[in-house]
Enzyme design. Structure first.
Site, short mmCIF file in Angstrom:
data_model
loop_
_atom_site.label_atom_id
_atom_site.label_comp_id
_atom_site.label_asym_id
_atom_site.label_seq_id
_atom_site.Cartn_x
_atom_site.Cartn_y
_atom_site.Cartn_z
N ILE A 100 117.33 69.84 12.77
CA ILE A 100 116.08 69.11 12.98
C ILE A 100 116.00 67.92 12.03
CG2 ILE A 100 114.83 70.67 11.42
CD1 ILE A 100 112.37 70.34 13.29
N CYS A 101 115.27 66.90 12.47
CA CYS A 101 114.98 65.70 11.69
C CYS A 101 116.25 64.92 11.42
CB CYS A 101 114.24 66.09 10.41
SG CYS A 101 113.44 64.71 9.57
N ALA A 102 116.66 64.78 10.16
CA ALA A 102 117.93 64.10 9.84
C ALA A 102 119.10 65.07 9.91
CB ALA A 102 117.85 63.46 8.46
N ALA A 121 115.17 62.45 13.75
CA ALA A 121 114.13 61.63 13.15
C ALA A 121 114.43 60.15 13.37
CB ALA A 121 114.03 61.92 11.66
N GLY A 147 115.81 68.91 16.89
CA GLY A 147 114.38 68.64 16.82
C GLY A 147 114.10 67.33 16.12
#
Length: 184
Positions: A100-102, A121, A147
């Site tokens: 998720i994200c980075a 992200a 995500g």
């Protein structure tokens, strides 16, 4: 029973790391927080959490791995060759690989995002070499789940749970997620 490992390095993002742990534990899935270097790992916001385990060869027993985002946590995971090898091994064996994200930058380095639909992200899309980046809260493509960021952590956790074959509807209701989504 399915076993999931959430990998922690210094600088992880708390919401992205702990929300999947919370959701999976509420559903009685065995999930362990694995410190890659230590049993105490400090987040990007200086919150130190005691891990369930420190990384060792027993990681192969798990059915999936989850990589939280955060900086420098994501780059620390990406730059750890053990993590790269784990991602490749889990992916090649059809096990869950989620980030998720980075965090997806570590998946890209391992080469598992080639032609995969994924998200991350904002600002990290250019590091997802060969991936089919899509603007979304969560993307699932085969055994890869990605995500968007902290606000996506609940949906990311529910998606992991559903991927494992569990019905997340009761948890979504009980955790008031449905209420949130219907009253924005």
């Amino acid at each position: 029973m399915k076993k999931i490992a959430v990998l922690f390095k210094e600088g992880y993002e708390e919401v992205e790391a702990l929300t999947p742990v919370d959701i999976l534990r509420r559903a009685n899935v065995q999930v362990d927080m694995i410190g890659m270097d230590s049993d105490m790992v400090t987040s990007s916001h200086q919150i130190t959490i005691k891990m369930d385990k420190v990384f060792d060869e027993s990681i192969d027993e798990y059915d999936g791995i989850v990589l939280p985002g955060g900086l420098p946590g994501s780059t620390n995971l990406r730059d750890d060759e053990r993590v790269t090898d784990l991602i490749k091994n889990f992916f090649d064996n059809g096990k869950l690989v989620a980030a998720i994200c980075a965090g997806p930058i570590a998946l890209a380095k391992a080469g598992v995002l080639k032609d995969k639909v994924c998200t991350c992200a904002p600002g990290f899309e250019d590091q997802l070499t060969g991936a089919n980046y899509q603007e979304a809260i969560v993307q699932i493509d085969g055994n890869v789940i990605t995500g968007k960021g902290p606000a996506a952590a609940l949906e990311f956790g529910y998606s992991i749970l559903e991927y494992l074959g569990y019905d997340a509807s009761a948890l979504r209701q009980g955790m008031q997620y449905n209420y949130l989504m219907n009253h924005r």
